[in-house]
Enzyme design. Structure first.
Site, short mmCIF file in Angstrom:
data_model
loop_
_atom_site.label_atom_id
_atom_site.label_comp_id
_atom_site.label_asym_id
_atom_site.label_seq_id
_atom_site.Cartn_x
_atom_site.Cartn_y
_atom_site.Cartn_z
N HIS A 1 0.84 -1.23 0.00
CA HIS A 1 0.00 0.00 0.00
C HIS A 1 0.87 1.26 0.00
CE1 HIS A 1 0.60 -0.17 4.47
NE2 HIS A 1 0.65 1.15 4.28
N ASP B 1 -0.52 -7.61 1.81
CA ASP B 1 -0.02 -6.24 1.64
C ASP B 1 1.51 -6.27 1.63
OD1 ASP B 1 -0.06 -3.24 3.72
OD2 ASP B 1 0.46 -3.59 1.59
N SER C 1 4.78 2.18 7.75
CA SER C 1 4.36 1.08 6.84
C SER C 1 5.52 0.53 6.05
CB SER C 1 3.30 1.60 5.86
OG SER C 1 2.11 1.84 6.58
#
Lengths: 429, 251
Positions: free
Chosen positions: B42, B104, B198
């Protein structure tokens, strides 16, 4: 009075048969049948005046050159012969029958009634004359015969003798053995054999006849029947025949033709010869240092070839070209096709760089020749060697760096993972 | 990283900073082998502005639009051991779902690998699943408490959470925790990853081998550090085969 008869069969009777034959008469019947037949004559009735040795009346049976029988009277006595049940066979295809009565006949004699028929001649069983008999196989048929030959033979144009096709024998090897056909069995008749020994210019061919030498000859005339001739360049040797072999022949030529001829008769066992070709000798060779010559011979002559090779770990070096082996040839003028090459030690050259690694030489002044060693290592601690190998590579005889596990493949330096140089003070309780 | 501590220099040499060309960091990552970065998928596309969009509907970040910096410690200031690297190609996990954060994970192939040294070293891939309740370390340059970005790389040490507990915790929020995810954190909250972390590494020590290996990469969570809001990470062991296939590495 002559009667010509050409049929394959027929009847002959005395004049006036069955009445008495007249006196003072003579009739001749000439019977001719085709070649391959003979004539069979037999009497169904015979009644002539008898006389001592048939001097009055008689029936005479003859061929061109012989009297086969003379008959007279009614039955056979010690001085007269009647045909009775006998048949008369002509040797060939012609028979002549003559009936003769003299001027007086005390009684009435009814003469004779004869029949003839052509019968086949079995030339195969009857041929005595070697000149005419089949050489190998005879096949009789009505009215004739023909000859055939064993496998590998050809019937000669005389339709009788068997010859072999032997006019295209080519020998190109440096040594060889040549024999007459079927040796040591008798050679075929009517044959014209040609043996050619053809070598490269520079060779000299020598011939040596061996053991049996048996070619039909003649006591007075030199080899009128069968013979062997040897043609070497402009020279022609021979003809040779008989039982004494010629002395060894050095033809001084690289091309020799051997002509062997046989006529259509005779049973002789033939001959065998060995030939060898030699050329000019080349000088003796010294093997190179760290090398060898094969084959190793005391002398080398024209066309001899040698292979130069080097010891393990060395390569043949010729005109700055490396090779595994080098071939040299002894030329016809007695010189070598090339100089002896040298032996150069295999060199693996500078080892390839290793990504994320280094190479170190384990021999003095960084030698890279045969049996030298290098060691690949990875940049520790950040890289380590895959496969966990020693990293040691040795220069092989083929001039390639070799590792005992990876062979000629280079090692791989893999990044070391998950082992940081700095460890944190773990706060975990 | 919420409630974290500054990372000691050189103790996380695998961490990568994903940075815009203007120097603005936006995600973390980890070095695999000599020329691969694993990060969160992402990180590499614009945020979906509605449900049900697929990856192809989203603007993807071009490999030339960002860079990778290894050997980094300080967030915006330059470091003496940093190495700036270009990306050759981006590989999204084929089953990545931008709406649910399933799978992800993405791999970045570098144009040229970094020079490995005391401050740049790859992380190992897992040989097996981590032990139940193992302690893991999560590092990143993401937001801290009160939404401030840190000066330097921060880290927390938290326990792995049982998958079932984590799934139950997110069920009321209609958030699905799938098999390709792994959770970590404390029930009462406190230490957690947060925006900007992330893609960054969640590692643990394989005490037998003495090697650190990658357990997960920072993926998602609701709020940061709240009670019963575990951090959810992309579970590397679950997608190891895909990683091996794409990178050609075993370990």
């Amino acid at each position: 009075h002559i009667v010509e008869l050409n049929n394959m069969f027929g009847q002959i009777q005395s004049p006036g048969y069955p009445d008495a034959y007249p006196s003072d008469s003579e009739v001749t019947w000439n019977i001719t049948v085709p070649e391959g037949f003979r004539i069979k004559l037999y009497f169904m009735h015979f009644n002539l005046e008898s006389s001592y040795l048939c001097e009055y009346d008689y029936v005479k049976v003859e061929t061109e050159d012989q009297v086969l029988a003379t008959f007279c009277g009614r039955e056979t006595t010690d001085t007269e012969q009647t045909p009775g049940q006998e048949v008369v066979l002509s040797p060939g295809s012609f028979m002549s029958i003559t009936f003769r009565s003299d001027f007086s006949d005390e009684e009435r004699f009814t003469g004779f009634d004869a029949h003839y028929v052509a019968v086949d001649v079995d030339e195969c069983t009857e041929r005595e004359d070697e000149e005419l008999s089949c050489d190998h196989y005879c096949h009789n048929y009505i009215g004739g015969y023909y000859c055939s030959c064993r496998f590998g033979y050809i019937l000669h144009t005389d339709n009788r003798t068997c010859r072999v096709e032997c006019s295209d024998n080519l020998f190109t090897q440096r040594t060889g053995m040549i024999t007459s056909p079927d040796f040591p069995s008798p050679y075929p008749k009517s044959s014209e054999c040609l043996y050619t020994i053809e070598l490269e210019e520079g060779f000299m061919i020598s011939l040596q006849f061996e053991d049996i030498f048996d070619i039909e000859d003649h006591p007075e005339v030199s080899c009128p029947y069968d013979y062997i001739k040897i043609k070497a360049g402009p020279k022609v040797l021979g003809p040779f025949c008989g039982e004494k072999a010629p002395e060894p022949i050095n033809t001084q030529s690289h091309s020799v033709q051997i002509l062997f001829r046989s006529d259509n008769s005779g049973e002789n066992r033939g001959w065998r010869l060995s030939y060898r070709a030699t050329g000019n000798e080349c000088p003796k060779l010294q093997p190179p240092v760290h090398g060898k010559i094969e084959p190793l011979q005391t002398t080398y002559s024209f066309k001899d070839q040698v292979l130069i090779s080097c010891d393990t770990g060395y390569k043949v070096l010729k005109d700055n070209v490396e090779m595994d082996t080098f071939q040299m040839e002894c030329l016809k003028d007695g010189t070598w096709s090339s100089k002896i090459p040298t032996c150069k030690i295999a060199d693996c050259g500078a080892p390839a760089e290793l990504e994320n690694g280094v190479v170190t030489f384990s021999t003095r002044n960084n030698l890279t020749t045969y049996k030298s060693e290098i060691r690949y290592s990875c940049q520790r601690p950040y890289y380590k060697m895959l496969h966990n190998i020693t990293g040691v590579y040795t220069c092989s005889a083929q001039g390639v760096w070799m590792n005992e596990v990876l062979g000629r493949s280079q090692p791989t330096c893999l990044p070391v993972c998950g082992i940081p140089k700095f460890s944190r003070n773990l706060l975990a309780r | 990283i919420i409630n974290g501590r500054p990372t000691q220099k050189g103790t996380t040499p695998w961490i990568a900073m994903l940075s815009h060309l203007n120097g603005q960091p936006f995600c973390g990552g980890s070095l695999l082998g000599s020329k691969w970065i694993v990060t969160a998928a992402h990180c590499l596309h614009e945020a979906p502005d509605s449900e049900g969009l697929s990856l192809h509907d989203l603007g993807l970040l071009s490999p030339s639009a960002f860079k990778i910096i290894m050997g980094k410690l300080r967030r915006t200031q330059s470091d003496e051991n940093e190495q700036s690297l270009s990306v050759k190609q981006v590989f999204f996990h084929p089953l990545y779902n931008p709406n649910t954060y399933e799978n992800d994970v993405a791999l970045l192939e570098l144009l040229r690998g970094p020079v490995l040294n005391d401050f740049v070293m790859p992380i190992c891939l897992p040989q097996g699943p981590p032990e139940e309740g193992a302690m893991v370390i999560v590092s990143g340059w993401g937001k801290q408490f009160l939404q401030r970005f840190p000066e330097t790389l921060m880290e927390i040490e938290i326990p792995i959470v049982d998958h079932h507990i984590c799934r139950e915790a997110y069920a009321p929020l209609k958030k699905k925790v799938t098999r390709d995810m792994i959770c970590a954190g404390e029930k009462e909250g406190g230490r957690d990853a947060c925006a900007g972390d992330s893609g960054g590494p969640m590692v643990t020590l394989d005490t037998q081998r003495g090697q650190w290996y990658l357990v997960g990469t920072v993926s998602w969570g609701v709020d940061c550090g709240k009670k019963d809001r575990y951090g959810v990470y992309s579970y590397i062991f679950h997608n190891k085969d895909w990683i091996r296939r794409v990178t050609g590495m075993s370990n």
